[in-house]
Design an enzyme around this catalytic site. Sequence first.
Site, PDB file in Angstrom:
ATOM      1  N   CYS A  10       8.939 -13.748 -47.158  1.00 49.76           N
ATOM      2  CA  CYS A  10       7.853 -12.795 -46.880  1.00 49.76           C
ATOM      3  C   CYS A  10       8.210 -11.476 -47.548  1.00 49.76           C
ATOM      4  O   CYS A  10       9.118 -11.433 -48.386  1.00 49.76           O
ATOM      5  CB  CYS A  10       7.616 -12.651 -45.375  1.00 49.76           C
ATOM      6  SG  CYS A  10       9.033 -11.995 -44.461  1.00 49.76           S
ATOM      7  N   ASN A  13      11.374  -9.723 -44.943  1.00 51.39           N
ATOM      8  CA  ASN A  13      12.344 -10.642 -44.317  1.00 51.39           C
ATOM      9  C   ASN A  13      12.846 -10.109 -42.966  1.00 51.39           C
ATOM     10  O   ASN A  13      14.010 -10.296 -42.614  1.00 51.39           O
ATOM     11  CB  ASN A  13      13.521 -10.922 -45.275  1.00 51.39           C
ATOM     12  CG  ASN A  13      14.434 -12.077 -44.841  1.00 51.39           C
ATOM     13  OD1 ASN A  13      15.636 -12.048 -45.080  1.00 51.39           O
ATOM     14  ND2 ASN A  13      13.898 -13.089 -44.201  1.00 51.39           N
ATOM     15  N   CYS A  15      10.128 -10.100 -40.263  1.00 45.99           N
ATOM     16  CA  CYS A  15       9.158 -10.619 -39.287  1.00 45.99           C
ATOM     17  C   CYS A  15       8.816 -12.089 -39.547  1.00 45.99           C
ATOM     18  O   CYS A  15       9.258 -12.981 -38.824  1.00 45.99           O
ATOM     19  CB  CYS A  15       7.867  -9.781 -39.300  1.00 45.99           C
ATOM     20  SG  CYS A  15       8.085  -8.085 -38.719  1.00 45.99           S
ATOM     21  N   ARG A  16       8.006 -12.351 -40.572  1.00 44.56           N
ATOM     22  CA  ARG A  16       7.450 -13.703 -40.749  1.00 44.56           C
ATOM     23  C   ARG A  16       8.467 -14.737 -41.216  1.00 44.56           C
ATOM     24  O   ARG A  16       8.573 -15.817 -40.614  1.00 44.56           O
ATOM     25  CB  ARG A  16       6.255 -13.649 -41.718  1.00 44.56           C
ATOM     26  CG  ARG A  16       5.076 -12.887 -41.153  1.00 44.56           C
ATOM     27  CD  ARG A  16       4.068 -12.550 -42.237  1.00 44.56           C
ATOM     28  NE  ARG A  16       4.607 -11.571 -43.180  1.00 44.56           N
ATOM     29  CZ  ARG A  16       4.004 -11.177 -44.287  1.00 44.56           C
ATOM     30  NH1 ARG A  16       2.831 -11.716 -44.621  1.00 44.56           N
ATOM     31  NH2 ARG A  16       4.551 -10.266 -45.072  1.00 44.56           N
ATOM     32  N   SER A  17       9.211 -14.444 -42.292  1.00 40.02           N
ATOM     33  CA  SER A  17      10.099 -15.509 -42.808  1.00 40.02           C
ATOM     34  C   SER A  17      11.307 -15.779 -41.909  1.00 40.02           C
ATOM     35  O   SER A  17      11.692 -16.959 -41.775  1.00 40.02           O
ATOM     36  CB  SER A  17      10.498 -15.253 -44.267  1.00 40.02           C
ATOM     37  OG  SER A  17      11.194 -14.050 -44.427  1.00 40.02           O
ATOM     38  N   ASP A 128       0.625 -10.254 -42.137  1.00 46.41           N
ATOM     39  CA  ASP A 128       1.740  -9.346 -41.884  1.00 46.41           C
ATOM     40  C   ASP A 128       1.533  -8.645 -40.532  1.00 46.41           C
ATOM     41  O   ASP A 128       0.544  -7.941 -40.348  1.00 46.41           O
ATOM     42  CB  ASP A 128       1.745  -8.321 -43.030  1.00 46.41           C
ATOM     43  CG  ASP A 128       2.902  -7.355 -42.945  1.00 46.41           C
ATOM     44  OD1 ASP A 128       3.587  -7.329 -41.904  1.00 46.41           O
ATOM     45  OD2 ASP A 128       3.110  -6.615 -43.918  1.00 46.41           O
TER      46      ASP A 128
HETATM   47  P1  4NP Z   1       7.553  -9.204 -43.015  1.00 50.39           P
HETATM   48  O1  4NP Z   1       6.889  -7.877 -42.390  1.00 50.39           O
HETATM   49  O2  4NP Z   1       7.210  -9.225 -44.506  1.00 50.39           O
HETATM   50  O3  4NP Z   1       6.885 -10.299 -42.277  1.00 50.39           O
HETATM   51  O4  4NP Z   1       9.038  -9.093 -42.759  1.00 50.39           O
HETATM   52  C1  4NP Z   1       7.079  -6.602 -42.926  1.00 50.39           C
HETATM   53  C2  4NP Z   1       8.229  -5.912 -42.618  1.00 50.39           C
HETATM   54  C3  4NP Z   1       8.423  -4.621 -43.104  1.00 50.39           C
HETATM   55  C4  4NP Z   1       7.460  -4.039 -43.895  1.00 50.39           C
HETATM   56  C5  4NP Z   1       6.304  -4.737 -44.210  1.00 50.39           C
HETATM   57  C6  4NP Z   1       6.117  -6.036 -43.735  1.00 50.39           C
HETATM   58  N1  4NP Z   1       7.644  -2.712 -44.374  1.00 50.39           N
HETATM   59  O5  4NP Z   1       6.713  -2.187 -45.014  1.00 50.39           O
HETATM   60  O6  4NP Z   1       8.689  -2.119 -44.133  1.00 50.39           O
END
Ligand code: 4NP
Length: 159
Positions: A10, A13, A15-17, A128
């Site tokens: 994702c 890295n 939240c989702r992955s 997201d």
């Molecule tokens: P992820 O979520 O891609 O599912 O880990 C996010 C985590 C952090 C950010 C964006 C999405 N960020 O902008 O910091």
Amino acid sequence: MDKTKILFVCLGNICRSPSAEAVMNSLIKTKAIEDQFEIDSAGITGYHAGEPADQRMQRHALQRNITLTSISRPVKSPDDFEYFDYIIGMDEQNMADLEYLAPDENSRKKLSKMTDYCSTHSHNSVPDPYYGGASGFELVLDILEDACQGLLNHISKNE
Ligand code: 4NP
């Protein structure tokens, strides 16, 4: 027999992955087939490298008895593209970034999107959850539970 190696990807890295990694680990453990797999996750960006998963994501996962243990790291090209058999993005932007990072045609053939494996959810991406509320984290887990089961079915049909 060679292990099937899966990398979930994702943006950050956190939240989702990492959740996909943990849901898949939990599923293969329940089925007692964990010795047949190697599961990892990574981010398109390294903004959160070295950090554990987002606390909110951890809390929601724990309510389903899923423990997030991974530490954020960025995708490594070309190494990850050579090592893993399946490289699975969470949304269209992840897929575009993975296509760009993939070093060759063989690597591009390893790419797929998580929601391609869903059978009960009709979303075409794992949204997201980072800037949203509790329902976003629950939706991530709902989609991932559906998709991980579908991915496992797909692999057992194809191996
Ligand atoms: P992820 O979520 O891609 O599912 O880990 C996010 C985590 C952090 C950010 C964006 C999405 N960020 O902008 O910091």
